[in-house]
Write an enzyme that holds these catalytic residues in place. Sequence first.
Site, mmCIF file in Angstrom:
data_model
loop_
_atom_site.group_PDB
_atom_site.id
_atom_site.type_symbol
_atom_site.label_atom_id
_atom_site.label_comp_id
_atom_site.label_asym_id
_atom_site.label_seq_id
_atom_site.Cartn_x
_atom_site.Cartn_y
_atom_site.Cartn_z
ATOM 1 N N LYS A 13 -25.239 14.154 1.052
ATOM 2 C CA LYS A 13 -25.858 15.053 2.042
ATOM 3 C C LYS A 13 -26.685 14.274 3.060
ATOM 4 C CE LYS A 13 -27.968 17.532 -1.058
ATOM 5 N NZ LYS A 13 -27.557 16.881 -2.293
ATOM 6 N N ARG A 88 -33.170 26.229 -2.600
ATOM 7 C CA ARG A 88 -32.722 25.728 -3.905
ATOM 8 C C ARG A 88 -32.411 26.862 -4.875
ATOM 9 N NH1 ARG A 88 -33.576 20.146 -4.699
ATOM 10 N NH2 ARG A 88 -35.036 19.243 -3.231
ATOM 11 N N ARG A 127 -23.269 1.996 -7.253
ATOM 12 C CA ARG A 127 -24.361 1.637 -6.339
ATOM 13 C C ARG A 127 -25.376 0.743 -7.049
ATOM 14 N NH1 ARG A 127 -26.959 6.486 -3.154
ATOM 15 N NH2 ARG A 127 -27.907 6.992 -5.130
ATOM 16 N N ARG A 135 -32.739 2.226 -6.941
ATOM 17 C CA ARG A 135 -33.766 3.253 -6.821
ATOM 18 C C ARG A 135 -34.115 3.770 -8.206
ATOM 19 N NH1 ARG A 135 -30.794 6.973 -2.502
ATOM 20 N NH2 ARG A 135 -31.073 8.367 -4.252
ATOM 21 N N ARG A 146 -30.718 15.712 -13.335
ATOM 22 C CA ARG A 146 -30.772 16.340 -12.012
ATOM 23 C C ARG A 146 -29.565 17.269 -11.803
ATOM 24 N NH1 ARG A 146 -31.272 12.046 -7.651
ATOM 25 N NH2 ARG A 146 -31.701 13.825 -6.314
#
Length: 193
Positions: A13, A88, A127, A135, A146
């Site tokens: 996104k 959300r 990644r 991260r 999540r």
Amino acid sequence: MRLILLGPPGAGKGTQAKRLVEKHKIVQLSTGDMLRAAVKAETPVGLKAKEVMDRGELVSDDIMVTIISERIDQPDCANGFILDGFPRTIAQADALSSLLTEKKKRLDAVVELEVDDKVLLERIETRARESGEVRADDNAETLRKRLEVYHAQTAPVSGYYRAKGTLKAVDGMKSIDEVAALIDMALRETQDA
């Protein structure tokens, strides 16, 4: 152009929002950024939000809607905006709909990036392997949690907008450029309708 980008964490996104911002000369509105800005500016709603956050609680929908309302009245939103991180829940989608109706504005489209959970997990692992910087949320366990929250709370928002006829689903498992082209095509269809 006023848009919402939906999709699970890691769907791309943010990447697609940057492209849309440049192409359409609109702003990306991240609810997290707006909340932090309101708190820092010590606006009345920012002070309310700070009080809630200082207690370790989640900021209410009413506070978030007020922050969004104030933000979309700013001059840089005149050409439109992309909402990132809101709504959300269905309650937030209802509140946003009421807010836009009050302001005599409407959403032009809601674009959902559809990505398989397994592919998202592979993307995060790739990644993490390929970049030297990892991260804090770039690990499979965090992403699984999540995704659970996303499927329980946010995924039903897709059905809400599908029922209203504003949802445009896009295959988010393609390359970045292919996804961008699919989004452009979906937005053209919306404008032609």
